[in-house]
Write an enzyme that holds these catalytic residues in place. Structure first.
Site, short mmCIF file in Angstrom:
data_model
loop_
_atom_site.label_atom_id
_atom_site.label_comp_id
_atom_site.label_asym_id
_atom_site.label_seq_id
_atom_site.Cartn_x
_atom_site.Cartn_y
_atom_site.Cartn_z
N LYS A 51 77.30 29.63 33.28
CA LYS A 51 76.31 30.31 34.45
C LYS A 51 76.43 30.00 35.94
O LYS A 51 76.04 31.03 36.67
CB LYS A 51 74.85 29.36 33.97
CG LYS A 51 74.31 29.69 32.62
CD LYS A 51 73.54 31.26 32.88
CE LYS A 51 72.64 31.34 31.50
NZ LYS A 51 71.91 32.65 31.86
N SER A 305 80.36 28.53 25.42
CA SER A 305 79.34 28.87 26.68
C SER A 305 79.02 27.76 27.33
O SER A 305 78.65 27.83 28.75
CB SER A 305 78.39 29.99 26.39
OG SER A 305 77.43 29.42 25.45
#
Length: 504
Positions: A51, A305
Site C-alpha cells: 500500500k 500483499s
C-alpha cells in the site's frame, strides 16, 4: 488496445520510500504441486504491505496548496500505514480515521509514523462518513485507498518489478482483490507488455465484490462482506478499478476462509513469514487453479500483499488450516448407549489420528459423538471413511464444511436441554468493541429469554457469537424485526444438524 497506465506506472514515484521486493521461489509448495510457484514479497516493505507504493505516488503529486492543507484517509489497515509513512517522508500533516474496532497494533503503527489517528464507528463505512465531515470542516485532501489513478499507478510498479525479475514464460499471475487498486495497476502493466500472461484475481467467497461485478457487467454493492480477510472486505469495487479489470483481468477465483488459512500455513512453511489473510489469497488461488486445470510444469506467480497479522488470530488460523487443506474431517456420529460401543466406534475409524473427540450422553439408547479425524489423502479418504462407517450402520453427518461446528461446537461445553420450549438459534458477528453485547441485550429488552450463548474472539474486528433464544411461535415476526433493527450480520441455525444432534 491502448494502455494509458503504462507511462504512469513507468514514471510512478515510489522508490523514495518503497523498496524493490524479491520474487522468491516457494520450494515446498512447488514440489508438492509440480509447478514453479513464485511469491512477490510485498510483506518486506517498510509498512509490511504494498500500500505504501500507491499512497506515496499520490501524495508526491499533490499541489503545494494541497500539501499545506494536509491529507486524510479512512482505513483500518495497510492503507492507513502507507499514507502515514508517506506523509511523514513528505512533511505533510496526515489524519487517519479508523473504526473503533481497529486492533491496537495498527493504531499504534499509524501514530508512530506521526499521523493523527481518529477512532470513529464500528466499520469502514462509519469511518468514511466521519472522514467526509472532517474534509468539509478542514479542507483536507482525501487519499482514496484504491479508486485513484495515481494510487493505481503506484501499485502497478509491483508488476513492473515482477516481469523484470522473471523474463521467462509465466502462465498466470494471481492477485488479491479488495477495492481493486492492486489488480488494476498490475493487470494494466502485464497486459501491455506480456498479453499472453493470464491475470487472475482472487477474492474470499464471502466478499466477492469484483467477481460479482464482472459477472453482472456492472459494479454491485454487497449486502455484507466476511470479516476474516479484513484487508479485502470491500462491499463495492472502485469505478476506475472496475473499468480496468473489465479490460485486463481474465477471471476472478473465489476461495473459502479455510482455504485462506491453509495458504497462510503454506507461506509460513516456505518463508517462515505469517501472512495476513488478504496476503495469502493469491496462494490459495494458485492451489485452486492447479486443482481445476490439472497443470504441471508451469510458472505461476502471486503477490504476498501484506503481513500485518494480529498475533491473537494465529489460533484461529491454525484451527482452520488443516480443514482448508482437507487434512481433517469433522463428523457427528450416533452410537448405541451401551458398554463397548465407544470402543467399537474407535475401532471402525481405524488407525487414523484423532484430533478431537467429544462425547455427550443423549438418552438410555443413544449417544452422540463429535470427532475430528486426521486425513492423509484429503477428500478421497474422507469419502471412503464415510462409506465405511455407514456400511457398518453408523448414522454419520459430515460437518467438515459446517461453519457452526467449526466456529462454535468444538469449543462449547454443555448439551441438550430437553425441557426447553420454543428455542431458536442464530449465529451473529458482533463488532469487537466495548458495549456490543450490552447493545444486543438492551435492544432485546425483556421480551425473550436467552437460553444459549457462546462467544469467540479471533483477533479480528468482529467476534463470532452463537445465541439461543426462546421465542413463542406467534412472536417470530416480532423477533425478526428486532434482528433487522439490531444491525449485526446474522444467520439462523435452528435447523443445523449440529444444533439438532448436540444442543437442541
Amino acid at each position: 488496445m491502448s494502455y494509458p497506465y503504462l507511462e504512469k506506472i513507468l514514471t510512478a514515484r515510489v522508490y523514495d520510500v518503497a523498496r524493490e521486493t524479491p520474487l522468491d521461489l516457494m520450494r515446498t509448495l512447488s514440489r508438492r504441486f509440480h509447478n514453479t510457484i513464485l511469491l512477490k514479497r510485498e510483506d518486506l516493505q517498510p509498512v509490511f504491505s504494498f500500500k505504501l507504493r500507491g499512497a506515496y505516488n499520490k501524495l508526491f503529486g499533490l499541489s503545494e496548496a494541497e500539501k499545506a492543507q494536509g491529507v486524510i484517509a479512512a482505513s483500518a489497515g495497510n492503507h492507513a500505514q502507507g499514507v502515514a509513512l508517506a506523509s511523514q517522508r513528505l512533511g505533510i500533516k496526515a489524519v487517519i480515521v479508523m473504526p473503533v474496532t481497529t486492533p491496537r497494533i495498527k493504531v499504534d503503527a499509524v501514530r508512530a509514523f506521526g499521523a493523527k489517528a481518529v477512532l470513529h464507528g464500528d466499520s469502514y463505512d462509519d469511518a468514511y462518513q466521519h472522514t467526509l465531515g472532517l474534509i468539509e470542516k478542514h479542507g483536507y485532501t482525501f487519499i482514496h485507498p484504491f479508486d485513484d489513478p495515481e494510487v493505481i499507478a503506484g501499485q502497478g510498479t509491483v508488476a513492473m518489478e515482477l516481469l523484470r525479475q522473471h523474463p521467462d514464460p509465466i502462465e498466470a499471475v494471481f492477485i488479491c482483490v479488495g477495492g481493486g487498486g492492486l489488480i488494476a495497476g498490475m493487470a494494466s502493466y502485464i497486459k501491455a507488455l506480456r498479453p499472453e500472461i493470464k491475470v487472475i484475481g482472487v477474492e474470499p467467497d464471502d466478499a466477492p465484490s469484483m467477481h460479482e461485478a464482472l459477472q453482472k457487467r456492472r459494479r454491485v454493492v454487497l449486502d455484507q462482506v466476511g470479516i476474516f480477510a479484513d484487508g479485502v472486505a470491500v462491499r463495492q469495487v472502485g469505478k476506475e478499478t472496475y473499468r480496468l479489470a473489465r479490460q485486463f483481468v481474465d477471471e476472478v477465483l473465489l476461495v473459502s476462509t479455510d482455504e485462506i488459512c491453509a495458504a497462510i500455513k503454506d507461506i509460513f512453511d516456505d518463508t517462515r513469514v505469517m501472512a495476513e489473510p488478504a496476503g495469502a489469497l493469491g496462494v490459495a488461488g494458485i492451489k485452486k487453479y492447479i486443482e481445476r486445470e490439472g497443470v504441471q510444469g508451469r510458472n505461476l506467480a502471486t503477490v504476498l500483499s501484506g503481513a500485518n497479522m494480529n498475533f491473537d488470530r494465529l489460533r484461529y488460523v491454525a484451527e482452520r488450516a488443516e480443514i482448508g487443506e482437507r487434512r481433517e474431517a469433522l463428523f457427528a456420529a450416533t452410537i448405541p448407549e451401551r458398554p463397548g460401543s465407544f470402543r467399537a466406534f474407535c475401532r471402525a475409524i481405524g488407525k487414523r489420528g484423532i484430533t478431537e473427540f467429544n462425547y455427550r450422553y443423549a438418552d438410555d439408547a443413544l449417544a452422540h459423538v463429535f470427532v475430528g479425524i486426521q486425513l492423509s489423502e484429503g477428500d478421497k479418504e474422507r469419502e471412503t471413511l464415510l462409506k465405511e462407517l455407514r456400511a457398518k450402520e453408523y448414522p454419520i453427518v459430515d460437518l467438515s464444511d459446517n461453519e457452526m461446528a467449526k466456529s462454535h461446537l468444538r469449543h462449547m461445553v454443555g448439551g441438550h436441554a430437553r425441557q426447553l420450549q420454543d428455542e431458536i438459534v442464530y449465529r451473529f458477528e458482533f463488532p469487537e468493541r466495548p458495549g456490543a453485547l450490552l447493545n444486543f441485550l438492551n435492544k432485546m429488552g425483556q421480551n425473550w429469554n436467552i437460553s444459549l450463548f457462546h462467544y469467540r474472539n479471533h483477533g479480528a474486528a468482529y467476534g463470532r457469537v452463537l445465541v439461543g433464544v426462546q421465542v413463542p411461535g406467534g412472536d417470530h415476526s416480532h423477533f425478526r424485526e428486532f434482528l433487522n433493527e439490531l444491525g449485526y450480520p446474522f444467520w439462523e441455525e435452528t435447523d443445523n444438524p449440529v444444533y439438532q444432534l448436540f444442543l437442541g
